[in-house]
Design an enzyme around this catalytic site. Structure first.
Site, PDB file in Angstrom:
ATOM      1  N   ALA A  33     -10.650  -5.334 -11.850  1.00 10.40           N
ATOM      2  CA  ALA A  33     -10.029  -4.017 -12.053  1.00 10.40           C
ATOM      3  C   ALA A  33     -10.871  -3.126 -12.964  1.00 10.40           C
ATOM      4  O   ALA A  33     -10.755  -1.901 -12.907  1.00 10.40           O
ATOM      5  CB  ALA A  33      -8.640  -4.193 -12.643  1.00 10.40           C
ATOM      6  N   GLU A 129       2.143  -3.407  -0.576  1.00  6.96           N
ATOM      7  CA  GLU A 129       1.554  -4.480   0.246  1.00  6.96           C
ATOM      8  C   GLU A 129       2.504  -5.662   0.418  1.00  6.96           C
ATOM      9  O   GLU A 129       2.621  -6.246   1.507  1.00  6.96           O
ATOM     10  CB  GLU A 129       0.243  -4.957  -0.396  1.00  6.96           C
ATOM     11  CG  GLU A 129      -0.489  -6.030   0.370  1.00  6.96           C
ATOM     12  CD  GLU A 129      -0.964  -5.576   1.747  1.00  6.96           C
ATOM     13  OE1 GLU A 129      -0.332  -6.001   2.727  1.00  6.96           O
ATOM     14  OE2 GLU A 129      -1.932  -4.810   1.850  1.00  6.96           O
ATOM     15  N   GLY A 134       4.686 -10.931   3.139  1.00 14.84           N
ATOM     16  CA  GLY A 134       4.400 -11.646   1.891  1.00 14.84           C
ATOM     17  C   GLY A 134       2.963 -11.564   1.430  1.00 14.84           C
ATOM     18  O   GLY A 134       2.488 -10.509   1.005  1.00 14.84           O
ATOM     19  N   LYS A 205      10.402  -4.232   7.987  1.00 10.73           N
ATOM     20  CA  LYS A 205       8.939  -4.420   7.946  1.00 10.73           C
ATOM     21  C   LYS A 205       8.269  -3.755   9.146  1.00 10.73           C
ATOM     22  O   LYS A 205       7.205  -3.156   9.024  1.00 10.73           O
ATOM     23  CB  LYS A 205       8.631  -5.920   7.909  1.00 10.73           C
ATOM     24  CG  LYS A 205       9.080  -6.578   6.598  1.00 10.73           C
ATOM     25  CD  LYS A 205       9.092  -8.084   6.721  1.00 10.73           C
ATOM     26  CE  LYS A 205       9.455  -8.751   5.402  1.00 10.73           C
ATOM     27  NZ  LYS A 205       9.821 -10.157   5.547  1.00 10.73           N
TER      28      LYS A 205
END
Ligand code: NDP
Ligand code: HSE
Length: 436
Positions: A33, A129, A134, A205
């Site tokens: 990151a 996400e 999952g 979904k």
């Protein structure tokens, strides 16, 4: 650089898993990151409950708004679930200029259009996400990896609980209720497990997948859903004898007439990789005009697989903290002003093949009557077989596989066949897709 401070709402399966992954992999995550990411605050309903994560060093509260209104927190992880009060929490976080990461598919499917509009107005990111499949990075794959393609269709096993139930019933002959109870104990199921078994969760979904695949608004109300509770062992066995597996699929297909959005049990050829996706695993097949068919596979539920997606989103947000909002990947893959209102088809307009099981008298002329009705509705037969009578019954099961036909024609044909004096009971109809 100063660490990025994160607040977690919800410390259950996904929240607990996320705390564990963010703590365990902190050094590697910071290298990716470019900044250290620390959870400073978290909320849960019952602070005395045993947790799957270590909350040492995290200030706890029962009021999520304590965190949402904390000026020190830059990213809110919404891991509570549901689409009621949580919507207010997310909108308030956005209002306060915070980025949001959520695993909540019902929230995005039902209120995503409003949430993303608000997020764009405030220049913040809402990342999701973990909301689909999952641990599989399917949102990133479609939104970024396949962005050069026209997506033609996608089909997925996108509910881990449902697939776990179907697999255990087929492989071990276990009872539906018993397997569902195990899925709940393992933390796979929704707070209301009818969402899993009736196809509502998969519908949420699919709403999200279709929106990022075709550049259409989120519109859960137009998704056709049929659950897995009507699937019988008999149909599973007959399907296998014919070389098919029954899977609960979410299918989104763009046709010249509009878009099909449907969730239902589906016969698929057992030679397809997706037919062999078992247990809590999910898989999504995506067909792009340039790339062809691509398949994405992985754990569809559970603490750390889902945390994997949540944490990836957190890292993406941290990387984007210094970018101009207009240079970010659009929430729904397409630029907000380019979202198109392509019509979504009603179930009567679906085109698919079918497996039909009916009980008919074992005498000359009965099959001819049935096939005459199908032909009158322009339905071609792919295969037909008569089985041995079940339990000394006088009628015999007839299995028919059809070629692709219009659902409206199939509905009419089924009604006429069920009205025949030689046919008893209801016809069991399962849609069939070759996914070729
Ligand atoms: P859990 O029920 O395990 O956890 C929910 C958490 O929210 C609990 O810690 C609960 O507190 C807390 N909570 C509930 N209401 C409040 C409230 N009013 N204020 C503060 N905290 C509250 O759910 P999951 O972790 O399974 O699911 C979370 C989200 O992730 C859902 O949207 C779900 O659909 C989604 N998801 C779940 C997956 C899974 O495998 N479970 C996979 C992918 C997505 P307490 O613990 O004290 O009761
Ligand atoms: N209840 C969901 C499932 C959780 O079983 O797939 C993951 O979204």
């Amino acid at each position: 650089m100063k660490p990025v401070k994160v607040g977690v709402l919800g410390l259950g399966t996904v929240g607990g898993g996320t705390v564990n992954v963010l703590k365990r992999n902190a050094a590697e995550i910071a290298r990716r990151a470019g900044r250290e990411i620390i959870i400073t605050r978290a909320s849960a309903k019952d602070l005395n409950k045993a947790r799957i994560c270590d909350t040492q060093g995290i200030a706890l509260t029962t009021d999520p708004f304590d965190i949402i209104n904390d000026p020190e927190i830059e990213i809110i992880l919404e891991l509570i679930g549901g689409a009621g009060q949580v919507k207010d929490m997310v909108l308030k976080a956005i209002e306060n200029g915070k980025h949001v990461v959520t695993a909540n598919k019902s929230l995005i499917a039902l209120h995503g259009n409003e949430i993303f509009a608000k997020a764009s107005e405030k220049g913040v990111i809402v990342a999701f996400e973990a909301a689909v499949a999952g641990g599989i990075p399917i949102i990133k794959a479609i939104r970024e990896g396949l962005s050069g393609n026209q997506i033609e269709w996608l089909a997925g096993i996108i509910n881990g609980t449902g697939n776990f139930i179907l697999t255990e019933m087929r492989d071990k002959g276990r009872d539906f209720a018993d397997v569902l109870a195990e899925a709940q104990a393992l933390g796979y199921a929704e707070a209301d497990p009818t969402f899993d078994v009736e196809g509502i969760d998969a519908g949420h979904k699919l709403t999200i997948l279709a929106s990022i695949a075709f550049g259409i608004p989120l519109q859960f109300d137009k998704v056709f859903t049929e659950g897995i509770t009507q699937i019988t062992r008999t149909d599973v066995e007959y399907a296998e004898q014919l070389g098919y597996r029954i899977k609960h699929l979410g299918i989104a297909r763009k046709t010249a007439a509009g878009i099909e959005l449907r969730v239902h049990p589906t016969l698929i050829p057992e030679r397809r990789l997706i037919a062999n996706v078992n247990g809590v695993m999910n898989a999504v097949l995506v067909k792009g005009d340039a790339v062809g068919a691509t398949l994405y596979y992985g754990a569809g539920a559970g603490a750390e697989p889902t945390a994997s997606s949540v944490v990836a989103d957190v890292i993406d947000v941290v990387r984007a903290l210094t970018s101009d909002p207009e240079n970010r990947v659009p929430h729904l893959a397409f630029q907000a002003d380019a979202i198109a209102d392509i019509p979504v088809l009603s179930s009567e307009q679906f085109k698919t093949a079918y497996y039909l099981r009916l009980n008919a008298e074992d005498k000359p002329g009965v099959l001819a009557e049935v096939t005459r009705i199908l032909a009158a509705h322009h339905i071609s037969i792919e295969a037909i077989s008569q089985k041995a009578p079940l339990n000394n019954e006088t009628s015999v099961p007839i299995i028919i596989l059809t070629q692709i036909t219009l659902e409206q024609e199939m509905n009419a044909a089924i009604a006429e066949i069920e009205a025949l004096a030689t046919v008893s009971g209801k016809i069991n109809r399962i849609r069939l897709e070759t996914l070729g």
